[in-house]
Design a protein around this motif. Structure first.
Motif, PDB file in Angstrom:
ATOM      1  N   ALA A 111       9.310  -1.990  -8.145  1.00 44.66           N
ATOM      2  CA  ALA A 111       9.176  -2.862  -6.973  1.00 44.66           C
ATOM      3  C   ALA A 111       8.646  -2.092  -5.770  1.00 44.66           C
ATOM      4  O   ALA A 111       7.802  -2.592  -5.010  1.00 44.66           O
ATOM      5  CB  ALA A 111      10.531  -3.506  -6.645  1.00 44.66           C
ATOM      6  N   VAL A 112       9.111  -0.861  -5.589  1.00 44.25           N
ATOM      7  CA  VAL A 112       8.623  -0.024  -4.482  1.00 44.25           C
ATOM      8  C   VAL A 112       7.142   0.290  -4.674  1.00 44.25           C
ATOM      9  O   VAL A 112       6.345   0.218  -3.730  1.00 44.25           O
ATOM     10  CB  VAL A 112       9.448   1.272  -4.390  1.00 44.25           C
ATOM     11  N   ALA A 113       6.756   0.636  -5.912  1.00 47.73           N
ATOM     12  CA  ALA A 113       5.348   0.936  -6.190  1.00 47.73           C
ATOM     13  C   ALA A 113       4.479  -0.290  -5.956  1.00 47.73           C
ATOM     14  O   ALA A 113       3.378  -0.188  -5.383  1.00 47.73           O
ATOM     15  CB  ALA A 113       5.202   1.419  -7.629  1.00 47.73           C
ATOM     16  N   ALA A 114       4.953  -1.464  -6.382  1.00 45.61           N
ATOM     17  CA  ALA A 114       4.191  -2.697  -6.166  1.00 45.61           C
ATOM     18  C   ALA A 114       4.035  -2.986  -4.676  1.00 45.61           C
ATOM     19  O   ALA A 114       2.979  -3.442  -4.231  1.00 45.61           O
ATOM     20  CB  ALA A 114       4.876  -3.862  -6.874  1.00 45.61           C
ATOM     21  N   LEU A 129       3.949  -0.742  -2.260  1.00 49.15           N
ATOM     22  CA  LEU A 129       2.964   0.202  -1.734  1.00 49.15           C
ATOM     23  C   LEU A 129       1.544  -0.243  -2.070  1.00 49.15           C
ATOM     24  O   LEU A 129       0.644  -0.179  -1.225  1.00 49.15           O
ATOM     25  CB  LEU A 129       3.222   1.592  -2.300  1.00 49.15           C
ATOM     26  N   VAL A 130       1.339  -0.683  -3.314  1.00 48.26           N
ATOM     27  CA  VAL A 130       0.008  -1.141  -3.714  1.00 48.26           C
ATOM     28  C   VAL A 130      -0.412  -2.346  -2.882  1.00 48.26           C
ATOM     29  O   VAL A 130      -1.561  -2.425  -2.407  1.00 48.26           O
ATOM     30  CB  VAL A 130      -0.011  -1.483  -5.224  1.00 48.26           C
ATOM     31  N   ALA A 131       0.508  -3.301  -2.684  1.00 48.89           N
ATOM     32  CA  ALA A 131       0.191  -4.484  -1.884  1.00 48.89           C
ATOM     33  C   ALA A 131      -0.159  -4.090  -0.453  1.00 48.89           C
ATOM     34  O   ALA A 131      -1.098  -4.636   0.150  1.00 48.89           O
ATOM     35  CB  ALA A 131       1.368  -5.454  -1.904  1.00 48.89           C
ATOM     36  N   ALA A 132       0.603  -3.135   0.106  1.00 45.99           N
ATOM     37  CA  ALA A 132       0.319  -2.688   1.468  1.00 45.99           C
ATOM     38  C   ALA A 132      -1.042  -2.011   1.561  1.00 45.99           C
ATOM     39  O   ALA A 132      -1.797  -2.223   2.523  1.00 45.99           O
ATOM     40  CB  ALA A 132       1.418  -1.729   1.937  1.00 45.99           C
ATOM     41  N   LEU A 133      -1.399  -1.212   0.549  1.00 39.80           N
ATOM     42  CA  LEU A 133      -2.697  -0.535   0.562  1.00 39.80           C
ATOM     43  C   LEU A 133      -3.841  -1.529   0.386  1.00 39.80           C
ATOM     44  O   LEU A 133      -4.901  -1.382   1.010  1.00 39.80           O
ATOM     45  CB  LEU A 133      -2.739   0.519  -0.539  1.00 39.80           C
ATOM     46  N   VAL A 134      -3.634  -2.546  -0.461  1.00 41.41           N
ATOM     47  CA  VAL A 134      -4.671  -3.572  -0.635  1.00 41.41           C
ATOM     48  C   VAL A 134      -4.890  -4.326   0.675  1.00 41.41           C
ATOM     49  O   VAL A 134      -6.030  -4.590   1.084  1.00 41.41           O
ATOM     50  CB  VAL A 134      -4.291  -4.533  -1.768  1.00 41.41           C
ATOM     51  N   PHE A 135      -3.788  -4.669   1.352  1.00 44.35           N
ATOM     52  CA  PHE A 135      -3.907  -5.347   2.652  1.00 44.35           C
ATOM     53  C   PHE A 135      -4.576  -4.427   3.674  1.00 44.35           C
ATOM     54  O   PHE A 135      -5.407  -4.871   4.475  1.00 44.35           O
ATOM     55  CB  PHE A 135      -2.525  -5.767   3.141  1.00 44.35           C
ATOM     56  N   ILE A 193      -4.170   0.180 -11.134  1.00 47.54           N
ATOM     57  CA  ILE A 193      -2.957  -0.519 -11.593  1.00 47.54           C
ATOM     58  C   ILE A 193      -3.007  -0.721 -13.104  1.00 47.54           C
ATOM     59  O   ILE A 193      -2.047  -0.427 -13.821  1.00 47.54           O
ATOM     60  CB  ILE A 193      -2.817  -1.865 -10.871  1.00 47.54           C
ATOM     61  N   VAL A 194      -4.137  -1.224 -13.585  1.00 47.39           N
ATOM     62  CA  VAL A 194      -4.287  -1.453 -15.029  1.00 47.39           C
ATOM     63  C   VAL A 194      -4.218  -0.128 -15.783  1.00 47.39           C
ATOM     64  O   VAL A 194      -3.580  -0.031 -16.844  1.00 47.39           O
ATOM     65  CB  VAL A 194      -5.609  -2.185 -15.322  1.00 47.39           C
ATOM     66  N   GLY A 195      -4.860   0.899 -15.253  1.00 50.14           N
ATOM     67  CA  GLY A 195      -4.810   2.208 -15.893  1.00 50.14           C
ATOM     68  C   GLY A 195      -3.394   2.751 -15.986  1.00 50.14           C
ATOM     69  O   GLY A 195      -2.997   3.334 -17.000  1.00 50.14           O
TER      70      GLY A 195
END
Length: 222
Positions: free
Chosen positions: A75-78, A80-86, A168-170
């Motif tokens: 959940a923390v990693a997700a 971070l990814v969402a924040a970086l995408v934004f 993410i897929v990788g």
């Protein structure tokens, strides 16, 4: 971590602006080894426990044994990814992508390269801090945790260096592939497949699809 990242940018990486990517890559690899050795010289090489209050009780979800800590880490990693995408969609994020694509072109349109480098390494410091806390809580605070970060290389090779969804897929491919390979092929190879499976898979991708699954294929004319 932000102050350390800014110091690295000012003292080491700023003189390397506009150099070839491989030079920056090798410089950061060398810096990683220096920080590892210097840290052990100052604080020693003992493993220190880190408890941040996240439970580690096992759970059964759909017949699969899952550690509660791993769910929180995912959940923390997700997040971070969402924040970086934004962040990529903001003005600074677009400037970061422009600088990553072509330093000289970004400078020619007025993008302040030095400020962008500071932002890049500050963000990297925050991400590294969060990752270090999560892995330190799981495995204990130790300098060998840096070896975990090397798994990011095959992940990026699989997904593509220019694609966040590809990373993410990788990561999912490497994570699932390691466990499946360990279960089915581990007895044949004597175990410990998880240690080298990601790198072997990345080697196959470099041979047949070097740009990764979602990376841009670059054709250079000479």
């Amino acid at each position: 971590m932000i102050l350390l990242a800014i110091a690295i940018e000012r003292l080491m990486l700023r003189p390397l602006v506009n150099q070839e990517p491989i030079i920056l890559f090798m410089a950061t690899i060398g810096l990683g080894f220096f920080l590892d050795g210097f840290g052990q010289l100052v604080w020693g090489g003992d493993v220190h426990p880190l408890d941040i209050g996240i439970p580690k009780a096992p759970l059964i979800i759909g017949g699969v044994l899952v550690n509660e800590f791993d769910l929180v880490a995912a959940a923390v990693a997700a997040s971070l990814v969402a924040a970086l995408v934004f962040f990529q969609r903001t003005a600074i994020g677009r400037a970061l992508r422009a600088v990553a694509d072509d330093h000289q072109a970004a400078q020619s349109v007025g993008i302040p390269l030095r400020q962008i480098w500071v932002v890049v390494w500050s963000v990297a410091g925050v991400v590294g801090l969060v990752a270090g806390i999560m892995w330190g809580s799981k495995l204990g605070v130790q300098f060998s945790i840096s070896l975990v970060a090397l798994k990011a290389l095959p992940v990026l090779m699989l997904g593509g260096f220019t694609s966040v969804p590809g990373a993410i897929v990788g990561g999912l491919i490497v994570g699932v592939g390691e466990k499946v390979a360990e279960v089915f092929w581990g007895p044949t190879f004597g175990g410990a497949i998880e240690d080298w499976f990601a790198y072997a898979l990345a080697l196959v991708f470099l041979l047949f699809r070097p740009q990764g699954l979602f990376g841009e294929r670059i054709i250079e004319r000479v």
